[in-house]
Structures are given as structure tokens and as C-alpha cells.
Write a protein that holds these residues in place. Structure first.
Motif, PDB file in Angstrom:
ATOM      1  N   THR A   1      14.557 -30.224 -29.994  1.00  0.00           N
ATOM      2  CA  THR A   1      15.520 -30.000 -31.072  1.00  0.00           C
ATOM      3  C   THR A   1      16.958 -30.141 -30.579  1.00  0.00           C
ATOM      4  O   THR A   1      17.886 -29.738 -31.279  1.00  0.00           O
ATOM      5  CB  THR A   1      15.331 -28.592 -31.697  1.00  0.00           C
ATOM      6  OG1 THR A   1      15.511 -27.601 -30.675  1.00  0.00           O
ATOM      7  CG2 THR A   1      13.958 -28.451 -32.303  1.00  0.00           C
ATOM      8  N   ALA A   2      17.137 -30.694 -29.384  1.00  0.00           N
ATOM      9  CA  ALA A   2      18.483 -30.882 -28.833  1.00  0.00           C
ATOM     10  C   ALA A   2      18.728 -32.334 -28.432  1.00  0.00           C
ATOM     11  O   ALA A   2      19.719 -32.634 -27.782  1.00  0.00           O
ATOM     12  CB  ALA A   2      18.688 -29.968 -27.624  1.00  0.00           C
ATOM     13  N   GLY A   3      17.819 -33.213 -28.796  1.00  0.00           N
ATOM     14  CA  GLY A   3      17.997 -34.629 -28.482  1.00  0.00           C
ATOM     15  C   GLY A   3      17.582 -35.018 -27.077  1.00  0.00           C
ATOM     16  O   GLY A   3      17.712 -36.185 -26.700  1.00  0.00           O
TER      17      GLY A   3
ATOM     18  N   PRO B   1       5.990 -31.838 -29.533  1.00  0.00           N
ATOM     19  CA  PRO B   1       7.016 -31.250 -30.404  1.00  0.00           C
ATOM     20  C   PRO B   1       6.876 -29.746 -30.587  1.00  0.00           C
ATOM     21  O   PRO B   1       5.769 -29.212 -30.658  1.00  0.00           O
ATOM     22  CB  PRO B   1       6.786 -31.991 -31.736  1.00  0.00           C
ATOM     23  CG  PRO B   1       5.353 -32.425 -31.697  1.00  0.00           C
ATOM     24  CD  PRO B   1       5.078 -32.732 -30.255  1.00  0.00           C
ATOM     25  N   PHE B   2       8.028 -29.072 -30.642  1.00  0.00           N
ATOM     26  CA  PHE B   2       8.173 -27.652 -30.986  1.00  0.00           C
ATOM     27  C   PHE B   2       7.604 -26.682 -29.951  1.00  0.00           C
ATOM     28  O   PHE B   2       7.786 -25.475 -30.090  1.00  0.00           O
ATOM     29  CB  PHE B   2       7.530 -27.346 -32.347  1.00  0.00           C
ATOM     30  CG  PHE B   2       8.155 -28.092 -33.486  1.00  0.00           C
ATOM     31  CD1 PHE B   2       9.447 -27.814 -33.896  1.00  0.00           C
ATOM     32  CD2 PHE B   2       7.457 -29.098 -34.149  1.00  0.00           C
ATOM     33  CE1 PHE B   2      10.022 -28.496 -34.955  1.00  0.00           C
ATOM     34  CE2 PHE B   2       8.021 -29.786 -35.200  1.00  0.00           C
ATOM     35  CZ  PHE B   2       9.312 -29.491 -35.598  1.00  0.00           C
ATOM     36  N   LEU B   3       6.928 -27.174 -28.933  1.00  0.00           N
ATOM     37  CA  LEU B   3       6.331 -26.271 -27.948  1.00  0.00           C
ATOM     38  C   LEU B   3       7.400 -25.428 -27.254  1.00  0.00           C
ATOM     39  O   LEU B   3       7.214 -24.227 -27.028  1.00  0.00           O
ATOM     40  CB  LEU B   3       5.531 -27.078 -26.917  1.00  0.00           C
ATOM     41  CG  LEU B   3       4.768 -26.278 -25.848  1.00  0.00           C
ATOM     42  CD1 LEU B   3       3.748 -25.353 -26.506  1.00  0.00           C
ATOM     43  CD2 LEU B   3       4.062 -27.222 -24.875  1.00  0.00           C
ATOM     44  N   GLY B   4       8.523 -26.056 -26.909  1.00  0.00           N
ATOM     45  CA  GLY B   4       9.588 -25.348 -26.215  1.00  0.00           C
ATOM     46  C   GLY B   4      10.365 -24.382 -27.088  1.00  0.00           C
ATOM     47  O   GLY B   4      11.176 -23.601 -26.573  1.00  0.00           O
ATOM     48  N   VAL B   5      10.155 -24.445 -28.407  1.00  0.00           N
ATOM     49  CA  VAL B   5      10.842 -23.518 -29.315  1.00  0.00           C
ATOM     50  C   VAL B   5       9.998 -22.286 -29.582  1.00  0.00           C
ATOM     51  O   VAL B   5      10.442 -21.148 -29.424  1.00  0.00           O
ATOM     52  CB  VAL B   5      11.175 -24.210 -30.660  1.00  0.00           C
ATOM     53  CG1 VAL B   5      11.826 -23.213 -31.616  1.00  0.00           C
ATOM     54  CG2 VAL B   5      12.074 -25.390 -30.449  1.00  0.00           C
ATOM     55  N   ILE B   6       8.751 -22.507 -29.970  1.00  0.00           N
ATOM     56  CA  ILE B   6       7.949 -21.396 -30.494  1.00  0.00           C
ATOM     57  C   ILE B   6       7.465 -20.443 -29.402  1.00  0.00           C
ATOM     58  O   ILE B   6       7.462 -19.228 -29.603  1.00  0.00           O
ATOM     59  CB  ILE B   6       6.749 -21.929 -31.304  1.00  0.00           C
ATOM     60  CG1 ILE B   6       5.813 -22.770 -30.435  1.00  0.00           C
ATOM     61  CG2 ILE B   6       7.236 -22.734 -32.495  1.00  0.00           C
ATOM     62  CD1 ILE B   6       4.547 -23.211 -31.155  1.00  0.00           C
ATOM     63  N   ILE B   7       7.080 -20.972 -28.243  1.00  0.00           N
ATOM     64  CA  ILE B   7       6.533 -20.105 -27.199  1.00  0.00           C
ATOM     65  C   ILE B   7       7.575 -19.113 -26.669  1.00  0.00           C
ATOM     66  O   ILE B   7       7.306 -17.905 -26.608  1.00  0.00           O
ATOM     67  CB  ILE B   7       5.924 -20.942 -26.055  1.00  0.00           C
ATOM     68  CG1 ILE B   7       4.757 -21.792 -26.570  1.00  0.00           C
ATOM     69  CG2 ILE B   7       5.456 -20.026 -24.929  1.00  0.00           C
ATOM     70  CD1 ILE B   7       3.628 -20.999 -27.176  1.00  0.00           C
TER      71      ILE B   7
ATOM     72  N   ILE C   1       0.950 -27.156 -36.030  1.00  0.00           N
ATOM     73  CA  ILE C   1       1.014 -25.704 -35.818  1.00  0.00           C
ATOM     74  C   ILE C   1       2.434 -25.278 -35.459  1.00  0.00           C
ATOM     75  O   ILE C   1       2.951 -24.276 -35.976  1.00  0.00           O
ATOM     76  CB  ILE C   1       0.028 -25.277 -34.714  1.00  0.00           C
ATOM     77  CG1 ILE C   1      -1.410 -25.632 -35.120  1.00  0.00           C
ATOM     78  CG2 ILE C   1       0.150 -23.775 -34.435  1.00  0.00           C
ATOM     79  CD1 ILE C   1      -2.435 -25.339 -34.038  1.00  0.00           C
ATOM     80  N   GLY C   2       3.062 -26.048 -34.565  1.00  0.00           N
ATOM     81  CA  GLY C   2       4.409 -25.700 -34.120  1.00  0.00           C
ATOM     82  C   GLY C   2       5.433 -25.754 -35.237  1.00  0.00           C
ATOM     83  O   GLY C   2       6.331 -24.899 -35.303  1.00  0.00           O
ATOM     84  N   SER C   3       5.322 -26.735 -36.132  1.00  0.00           N
ATOM     85  CA  SER C   3       6.289 -26.852 -37.226  1.00  0.00           C
ATOM     86  C   SER C   3       6.179 -25.678 -38.190  1.00  0.00           C
ATOM     87  O   SER C   3       7.197 -25.177 -38.696  1.00  0.00           O
ATOM     88  CB  SER C   3       6.081 -28.168 -37.971  1.00  0.00           C
ATOM     89  OG  SER C   3       4.783 -28.229 -38.552  1.00  0.00           O
TER      90      SER C   3
ATOM     91  N   VAL D   1       8.787 -20.602 -39.944  1.00  0.00           N
ATOM     92  CA  VAL D   1       8.754 -19.145 -40.077  1.00  0.00           C
ATOM     93  C   VAL D   1       9.864 -18.501 -39.251  1.00  0.00           C
ATOM     94  O   VAL D   1      10.563 -17.578 -39.721  1.00  0.00           O
ATOM     95  CB  VAL D   1       7.379 -18.595 -39.639  1.00  0.00           C
ATOM     96  CG1 VAL D   1       7.394 -17.065 -39.610  1.00  0.00           C
ATOM     97  CG2 VAL D   1       6.283 -19.080 -40.585  1.00  0.00           C
ATOM     98  N   LEU D   2      10.060 -18.998 -38.035  1.00  0.00           N
ATOM     99  CA  LEU D   2      11.122 -18.455 -37.176  1.00  0.00           C
ATOM    100  C   LEU D   2      12.498 -18.715 -37.774  1.00  0.00           C
ATOM    101  O   LEU D   2      13.392 -17.850 -37.700  1.00  0.00           O
ATOM    102  CB  LEU D   2      11.020 -19.075 -35.784  1.00  0.00           C
ATOM    103  CG  LEU D   2       9.813 -18.682 -34.926  1.00  0.00           C
ATOM    104  CD1 LEU D   2       9.742 -19.523 -33.651  1.00  0.00           C
ATOM    105  CD2 LEU D   2       9.861 -17.195 -34.584  1.00  0.00           C
ATOM    106  N   LEU D   3      12.686 -19.909 -38.346  1.00  0.00           N
ATOM    107  CA  LEU D   3      13.974 -20.245 -38.965  1.00  0.00           C
ATOM    108  C   LEU D   3      14.275 -19.319 -40.140  1.00  0.00           C
ATOM    109  O   LEU D   3      15.380 -18.799 -40.288  1.00  0.00           O
ATOM    110  CB  LEU D   3      13.975 -21.696 -39.438  1.00  0.00           C
ATOM    111  CG  LEU D   3      14.286 -22.784 -38.402  1.00  0.00           C
ATOM    112  CD1 LEU D   3      14.193 -24.160 -39.053  1.00  0.00           C
ATOM    113  CD2 LEU D   3      15.650 -22.575 -37.782  1.00  0.00           C
TER     114      LEU D   3
END
Length: 315
Positions: A79-81, A242-248, A300-302, A307-309
Motif C-alpha cells: 500500500t506504499a508503492g 497483497p495485504f499480508l504486510g498490513v493485516i498481520i 481474505i486480506g482485503s 474492516v481495519l480501515l
């Protein structure tokens, strides 16, 4: 939640991963494999499981570092490019160095990943108020712009299929002899642990970091270098996750807090556990075919990310 629970679950699902797949391998044959079972076990299952554990750990830790560097819970290499910049580097390698080795491609991807992430860091410094929701959205748009450039030139030079197949997160093609580059990420995890306290201070803001005698810019650059290296290696050897580094990191912080030195290893273990479980699901959901694990992680990550957002917006 006890820290031993994720570790125990990771061991269980890692062992399960060794025996799940198109080629059936019975655990009762563990000490008397047939020739085919022995070939599959040592040449594909062991490398696949090892790469799952390393990729899940490094992707999660990269997200944790990015969140401290940007002081935002929703920032990660995806999510940071960072990953999109690494894709641009891969495209450059394919265009100008078509016969290059995987090491050269990883180095070029690393250069672009670092520059892209550094540009994103400079970009968010211009955003007033440091809105928690706005920053990841800017990152997503920034990444999409880079991704559009990659798609355009890949289409012009008829590399769309190569780029898609190369960068799609899929462990089905991981075999002995072509995945070992990912082991570069292991010493980087150790380096991250030794600098975890400094990254935690950086996450408190530049003023606090400077007041305690920490070189804010240098520590931030070190974090960006570590993230760029691991992201480019993961992209080249495995593909996008995707999204693994955000949700965990967000899920772990809810149970264990935000002190990075205390949560780094449990974040790594949790990331590995999540990725191993998703990969097992990708193998059994439509047997005898495999669904790319990036699709399972992305779906799953999205959902968790949204939900986190929403939760973050209410807070």
C-alpha cells in the motif's frame, strides 16, 4: 493470547503442508517413501514449505517496519508503492537485460523498490494532518500509477503474459534449485530485530527521536533499505502477496502491543502461519488444480483490510 499458540499452530500446519497436494504422500510412509514420493517431498514440498515460512515472515515484518516509519497502521509494501516499484524494476530488467540472472533482476527490482518507497515517504510528508486513512489511500493511488506505467510498457513490448506469470504469488512452481535466493531474507530479519528498538522510537515521531539522540533520517533510510531488499527478493522468487504486510502487524498489535522488539518475532510467526494456511487452502479448494495463493491472500486480506480501515476511521 500466549505466544506459544501461533508457534504451535505454525509447526502443525507446516508439517501438514508437506503432505498436501496433487501428488498424495501419506504420513505413514514417512520413513519408507517410494521413489516418486521421495522426489516430490525433497524437491517440491520441503522447498515450498520453507519459502512459505520465510515469505510470510518477511512480508509481515516489512509491513511492521513500514508502519513504524510512516507512523501509520495501514501502510505496507503493497500500500506504499514498494511492490509496484519493484515490478517496474522487473520490467526494466526484462526490457534491457532479457538474459540476466535472477540475482541481477533482484538487484534492479531492489533499486526501484527503494526509490519508489523513498518517493512515497517524501510524498506523505506533504500531507497535512497525517490522516490515518488518507495516507494508505495515497499509497494505493501512487502504486496504481506506477502499475499503470508497467502495464502500458509491458503491453507495448508484449510482456504482459511474462509479467503476469512471473509476478503472481504462486508457490506451485517453487522447486529445489530455483528458490534459494529467498534465504537472503533470513539475515535481514535478524538485522531488523537488532534495530527494532530504534524503529520503535522512529515510530514515535521525529521530534522524540531527535530528543533521545537518534539519527532519524539515517534510521529511516536503513528501514527503507531493509524493506526494499526483502520486498524485491520476495517478488522475484515468489511474486506478490497483497495485504499480508498490513493485516498481520495490526492483528498482532491488538494482542501484544506496539513495542516492535517484543512483537517482531510473533509478527513473523503469525505471517508465516497465515500464508501457510492460505497455501494449503489454495491446494485443496479445487483439487486436483491449484488456485494461486495470492488470490486467497488477496480475498481474505482485503476483507480484513476494509474492516481495519472502517475501525480506524471510527477511532
Amino acid at each position: 493470547m500466549k505466544k506459544t499458540i501461533p508457534i504451535g499452530l505454525l509447526i502443525f500446519f507446516s508439517v501438514l503442508s508437506l503432505f498436501v497436494g496433487v501428488q498424495s504422500i501419506s504420513i505413514t510412509h514417512l520413513f519408507q517413501f517410494s521413489d516418486l514420493e521421495q522426489l516430490v517431498f525433497w524437491n517440491t514440498r520441503i522447498p515450498r514449505t520453507a519459502s512459505l515460512i520465510i515469505a510470510g515472515a518477511t512480508s509481515s515484518v516489512c509491513g511492521l517496519i513500514m508502519q513504524h516509519l510512516t507512523q501509520n497502521k495501514f501502510v505496507s509494501p503493497t500500500t506504499a508503492g514498494t511492490m509496484d516499484s519493484a515490478r517496474l524494476g522487473m520490467l526494466v530488467a526484462m526490457l534491457f537485460f532479457p538474459a540476466s540472472s535472477i540475482l541481477i533482476r533482484s538487484f534492479i527490482a531492489f533499486i526501484f523498490a527503494f526509490l519508489g518507497t523513498y518517493l512515497f515517504i517524501q510524498l506523505i510528508k506533504k500531507i497535512p494532518g497525517k490522516n490515518q486513512i488518507m495516507i494508505p489511500l495515497v499509497g494505493v493511488m501512487f502504486g496504481n500509477i506506477i502499475g499503470s506505467v508497467v502495464t502500458f510498457f509491458a503491453y507495448q513490448f508484449q510482456l504482459i503474459q511474462n509479467m503476469t506469470s512471473w509476478l503472481q504469488g504462486n508457490f506451485a512452481t517453487v522447486t529445489k534449485g530455483d528458490y534459494e535466493l529467498i534465504y537472503v531474507s533470513v539475515p535481514i530479519l535478524i538485522i531488523c530485530y537488532f534495530f527494532a528498538y530504534k524503529f520503535t522510537i522512529v515510530g514515535m515521531g521525529e521530534d522524540i527521536a531527535v530528543n533521545v539522540g537518534l539519527n532519524y533520517e539515517r534510521t529511516q533510510m536503513l528501514g527503507l533499505l531493509l524493506v526494499a531488499v526483502t520486498s524485491s527478493v520476495t517478488l522475484v522468487t515468489i511474486g506478490g502477496l497483497p495485504f499480508l504486510g498490513v493485516i498481520i502487524p495490526n492483528i498482532v498489535s491488538q494482542f501484544y502491543g506496539d513495542q516492535m522488539k517484543q512483537t517482531l518475532w510473533i509478527t513473523a510467526v503469525s505471517g508465516s502461519l497465515f500464508l501457510v494456511m492460505c497455501d494449503i487452502l489454495s491446494r485443496v479448494i479445487r483439487q486436483p488444480y491449484e488456485v494461486p495463493v495470492s488470490l486467497i491472500v488477496g480475498v481474505i486480506g482485503s476483507i480484513i483490510f476494509i474492516v481495519l480501515l472502517v475501525k480506524g476511521a471510527k477511532e
